[in-house]
Every structure is written in C-alpha cells, then in structure tokens.
Design an enzyme around this catalytic site. Sequence first.
Site, PDB file in Angstrom:
ATOM      1  CB  VAL A  24      -1.252   0.075   1.419  1.00  0.00           C
ATOM      2  CG1 VAL A  24      -0.489  -0.188   2.797  1.00  0.00           C
ATOM      3  CG2 VAL A  24      -1.895   1.158   1.073  1.00  0.00           C
ATOM      4  CE  LYS A  45      12.046 -10.683  -0.647  1.00  0.00           C
ATOM      5  NZ  LYS A  45      11.517 -10.455   1.094  1.00  0.00           N
ATOM      6  CB  ALA A  59       1.810  -7.190   5.057  1.00  0.00           C
ATOM      7  CE1 TYR A  62      -2.988 -14.386   1.608  1.00  0.00           C
ATOM      8  CE2 TYR A  62      -0.775 -12.826   1.729  1.00  0.00           C
ATOM      9  CZ  TYR A  62      -1.478 -14.126   1.245  1.00  0.00           C
ATOM     10  OH  TYR A  62      -0.732 -15.030   0.672  1.00  0.00           O
ATOM     11  CB  ALA A  63      -4.862  -5.558   5.388  1.00  0.00           C
ATOM     12  N   GLY A  66     -10.404  -4.018   7.927  1.00  0.00           N
ATOM     13  CA  GLY A  66      -9.723  -2.998   7.372  1.00  0.00           C
ATOM     14  C   GLY A  66      -9.134  -1.832   7.261  1.00  0.00           C
ATOM     15  CD  GLU A 133     -10.289  -4.214  13.141  1.00  0.00           C
ATOM     16  OE1 GLU A 133      -9.379  -3.645  12.737  1.00  0.00           O
ATOM     17  OE2 GLU A 133     -10.462  -5.194  11.608  1.00  0.00           O
ATOM     18  CG  HIS A 251      -3.897 -10.288  15.163  1.00  0.00           C
ATOM     19  ND1 HIS A 251      -4.994 -11.839  15.434  1.00  0.00           N
ATOM     20  CD2 HIS A 251      -4.955  -9.756  14.352  1.00  0.00           C
ATOM     21  CE1 HIS A 251      -6.050 -10.537  14.988  1.00  0.00           C
ATOM     22  NE2 HIS A 251      -5.672  -9.596  14.009  1.00  0.00           N
ATOM     23  NE  ARG A 299      -5.160  -6.630  16.506  1.00  0.00           N
ATOM     24  CZ  ARG A 299      -4.603  -6.558  15.379  1.00  0.00           C
ATOM     25  NH1 ARG A 299      -3.069  -6.099  14.521  1.00  0.00           N
ATOM     26  NH2 ARG A 299      -5.902  -6.002  13.793  1.00  0.00           N
ATOM     27  CG  HIS A 358      -0.617  -9.160  13.140  1.00  0.00           C
ATOM     28  ND1 HIS A 358      -1.419  -9.231  11.635  1.00  0.00           N
ATOM     29  CD2 HIS A 358      -1.749  -8.118  12.855  1.00  0.00           C
ATOM     30  CE1 HIS A 358      -1.995  -9.182  11.105  1.00  0.00           C
ATOM     31  NE2 HIS A 358      -1.477  -7.707  11.885  1.00  0.00           N
ATOM     32  NE  ARG A 393      -0.595  -2.710  13.823  1.00  0.00           N
ATOM     33  CZ  ARG A 393      -1.805  -3.743  12.597  1.00  0.00           C
ATOM     34  NH1 ARG A 393      -2.466  -2.404  12.416  1.00  0.00           N
ATOM     35  NH2 ARG A 393      -1.105  -4.609  13.151  1.00  0.00           N
TER      36      ARG A 393
HETATM   37  C1  SIN Z   1      -7.065  -7.751  11.854  1.00  0.00           C
HETATM   38  O1  SIN Z   1      -8.389  -7.948  10.834  1.00  0.00           O
HETATM   39  O2  SIN Z   1      -7.688  -8.321  12.674  1.00  0.00           O
HETATM   40  C2  SIN Z   1      -5.952  -7.569  11.586  1.00  0.00           C
HETATM   41  C3  SIN Z   1      -6.229  -5.730  10.896  1.00  0.00           C
HETATM   42  C4  SIN Z   1      -4.988  -4.595  11.705  1.00  0.00           C
HETATM   43  O3  SIN Z   1      -3.915  -5.472  11.496  1.00  0.00           O
HETATM   44  O4  SIN Z   1      -4.607  -4.101  11.506  1.00  0.00           O
END
Ligand code: SIN
Length: 545
Positions: A24, A45, A59, A62-63, A66, A133, A251, A299, A358, A393
């Site tokens: 991103v 890469k 990565a 795979y997020a 959101g 979240e 995570h 987290r 994570h 984070r």
């Molecule tokens: C998740 O969907 O739990 C990952 C989101 C993130 O790591 O910010």
Amino acid sequence: MVRRERDRTADELRADFVVVGAGVAGLTAAVCAAEAGLRVVVLNKGPTWRPDRAEQSTATHYAQGGIAVVEPANREDSVDLHVADTVAAGAGLTDPSATRPILADGWSAVSALIGWGAEFDRRPDGALARTREGGHSVRRIIHAGGDATGAQVQRTLGRRLASAAAYLDLTCVDDSSATAILRADGHTVGVAFRTRGHDRLVHAPTVLLATGGSGHLYAATTNPVGATADGIALALRAGAVVADMEFIQFHPTMLYVPGARGRRTLISEAVRGEGGRLVDADGRTVTDGVHPMGDLAPRDVVANAIEARLATTGAPCVYLDVRTIADFRSRFPTVTAGVADAGLDVETGLIPVVPGAHYQCGGVLTDVDGRTAVPGLLAAGEVARTGLHGGNRLASNSLLEGLVMGRRAAAVAVSRRDRRVVDASGASIAELPALSREGLQDNMSGAVALRRGADGLQRVASRLQSAGRRPMVTDVDVEDAALTLTARVVVAAAQARAESRGCHARTDHPRTDPDARSRCFGWIDGDITECDRADALIATEALVS
Ligand code: SIN
C-alpha cells in the site's frame, strides 16, 4: 500495461524516485510521484502482480479487517476520538507530532483511493459499512469484500499503477530484491538490487523503503513469505536509525494448526467486532475481568490473556466461538477459505486460535513526511516508525498509515527532483553474518515472542552474535542476513527495556515505568548501538537544510 523489467534490461537504470516495495505505501507513493511528473522505478520483490495468485507477496493483500478512518459524516466519531484510541493502545509511546497529522489526513487519503476505484462494503442505504476492532471505542473500520480489505486495496493500486504506467514514466521491476542503498557524501544516490540473480543498479536522488515487516523472524506468522525485514537491514547498513523495535505485535487470533510453520491464516479481529467470543476448551471466557473492553481490548492485552490461559490450562490453543454470528461465511469469506484450507470447517462454530507474529510496531525512524536520518532515504508503511503506533498498534491503523505516508513520501520526492545525483558504483555485498532461517525463528519464537526474560534474551543475543558469515549468493542468503541483523536489534531493544509495556512483556520486569520513552538504535562500527533520538533526527534534511 505496467512497463516491466523485460522492457528495460539495462544493468543501470536512472530515475527521480525509487520505491522499494509494492504494497500500500509503495504503490501509493509510486503512483502519486509519477502523476506529479517524476520518473519512478518500483522494485517489486514478488513476481508480476496478478490478483488470482494463490500466494501473494505483500502484507497489504492479506490485511483483512479494514481501514480505520474517521468519516466526516459519522457523528459518533471524530479525529480527537481516533487519536485518543490510538494513544491509549500505544502504551505511552505514540508520538503526538505524528499521530494527529496522520490520522487527520486519513479521510482524504481514503477518498483518493475510492476515486481510484476502490470499492468498500456499503449498507443498504449506500453509506459505508463500518465494523469495530480491538481498542476502538466506536465502529470506524471500513472494509471490502467482507474481510478482504487488503486484497481490494492491492487490486485498486495494482490497476492504478498499470494505467498510470501506460502514459507516465513508471517502471515496475519484478522479482527484484534491493541489496544496498547507494550513498555518496552521506546522501542517497540510488539502490543496488538483484533481479533473478543478476546484480543491477538504479541511480536516483530519493529512495523510499516500503518493504513491509519482519514476521518471518518467527516460526509462525500472519505475514507473507517475503516479510523478512529487508528494509530494516538496508536502512541500518545505510546509516539510518531504528526505534521501538522491541514492540512486535502478536495478533491474538492466528489460526492454530499443530506444528505449522510460515504464513498462517489470520482470523480478523472484526470477527470479535461482530460478536465472536474467545473461550477455552471448557467454554470459559478468556478475557473476562482482564480489561473493561473484554475481547475487544487492545491487542497486547488480549494476546497476553490468551497466553496466560494457555499457560494455566496447558492447552495448545483457545477458540473463537462464532456461533452467534449470522451469515459467517458471507461476512468473512477470507477467514472461511483459510480455515477450510487447513482442513477445518467454520460450521463447527469453534475456530482454534493462538497469538501469532503479525506487525512490527517500530521501524526506521522517520519524521512525519517519511524522511529518515539519511538524506534522500525515506521510509513508509510497516518498515517505518513514524510514532503513530507507539508500543502497540491500534487495529486497522496500518493501511491508513500506508496510504497517508505513501502520499507524503511522494511529495518529498517531488521536492527533491532536481537534486544532482553523483553516480555511485558497486555496493555489491559479498559475505554477511546469517543464521539458518529455522534456527533463527526457533530462537526468536522461544525467547523473544510475547514474553521475554533476561536469560532467554541473553541466550538469543549470543547465538545471533556468533552467526557465521555467509556468501550472499541467493535471495534467501540476503533475506537470512536481513533477518539476522534485525533480530539483533529486536533483541538489543528488548534487553534494554527493563519494563513491560505494550507488546513488550518482560517476565522479570512486569511493571511499567512511569517514564515512557522510545529507544533508538543504529549500526555503528559494526555493532548495534543505542543512540539518542534527537541526534538521530538531526540529520534529516528537514532540519539541516
Ligand atoms: C485484522 O483484521 O484483525 C487485522 C487488522 C490489522 O492488523 O490491523
């Protein structure tokens, strides 16, 4: 059609701006800079990007959950509230000079992405759907394809890159790993890189590291296979400074598969946002009484609660009870597919999970525009430490940071376009210290994961210091050297922090110091050395010019 390396086979390229990484932050920066008229080279890469590849290299792809963003139309939310949640999660180490400006820029960055074609999930009335979240006090996470937000972001940027490259000077060089940042008189003048074993150079006055994180420091991670800390090693060897490297975020809910190594399926935190509950094998809740936000606590709190329950029960995993979530399969198609790939079925309503490596909360120290301590070298995205994440984070702040900082980095590159570039030669790497991948991962997973103690840290530090030098023949050699150097700085930072804070829990120092401060490290005279943050940033061009 993106101009690809087969169209430019020269061993030496020239550009105004080189972007190392194609997630991103990197692609946002590349497109914005090319649209502003720069000659841009992207070093990717991975292989040529195709949305249908089973394994993706960024990565970003795979997020799941959101993008955390304050939508002006959302009267329950405000930038102040988002800042407060980010600061609360960050365990005293978020940097106020970065947090507010980055979060406040979020909506315009997301709007630009929507303008480039990104499609987010919407409610029947057409408004953006929002979920919650861990650590967020309101529903502010926008998402796409249920739990395929990163894939949507990657697809949008991949397509934008392709259309921009058709009429702008934008070249994407696939299958290419950066091996060194070229410098002359202390200034960045380009990148040495390798394309399928072939050594090459690109000369440019500005280079952006957007290489992602370092999940493969550990035996099991949610990160893609290329997350091997490349950018941290490149930056350290170029003389940049890193900060907050001890804060590796685990995570809370990575799919548990006995004995598995490498990338594992993430079970999005949004599953808990929609009502999923963490329970042990006896059906007892895992987080009750631990934090007022329960399963939706930040987290570090949830991951540590799981770790504590596993320690008391001796069980190998806990479970996400998803039986109350209506239409689980359609709301969470990515999770459903990942669980099925492991031979399990979400219909059972209980998904086995463990905490998994994570996100790297720290990284290359930058100012709020992405400048590092090396003039002309920028960093953005997971590889960078802007100060937004502090010691832990806040969920879904990372895609937002990548979008915002990618745009800011492009603006810096534009401001530097007329810098003269002195051609630097060579910089080929011969031999570097490198442990075997599995040995390094087992050491890090055993003693430098969620919980750390002085003895284990010292054992791993000695093991890392004794790593033999290896000829840098293959891409794996280069990655192993990057992982080894990065592991050294993670361990040094973890040893230096004799307290528990955020993602860094010391079994021998459980208390949190009243005095919160970030720790910075550089690679000085062949050793990882702690340095002063003010000295580190004094070198940024913003301050010296
Ligand atoms: C998740 O969907 O739990 C990952 C989101 C993130 O790591 O910010």
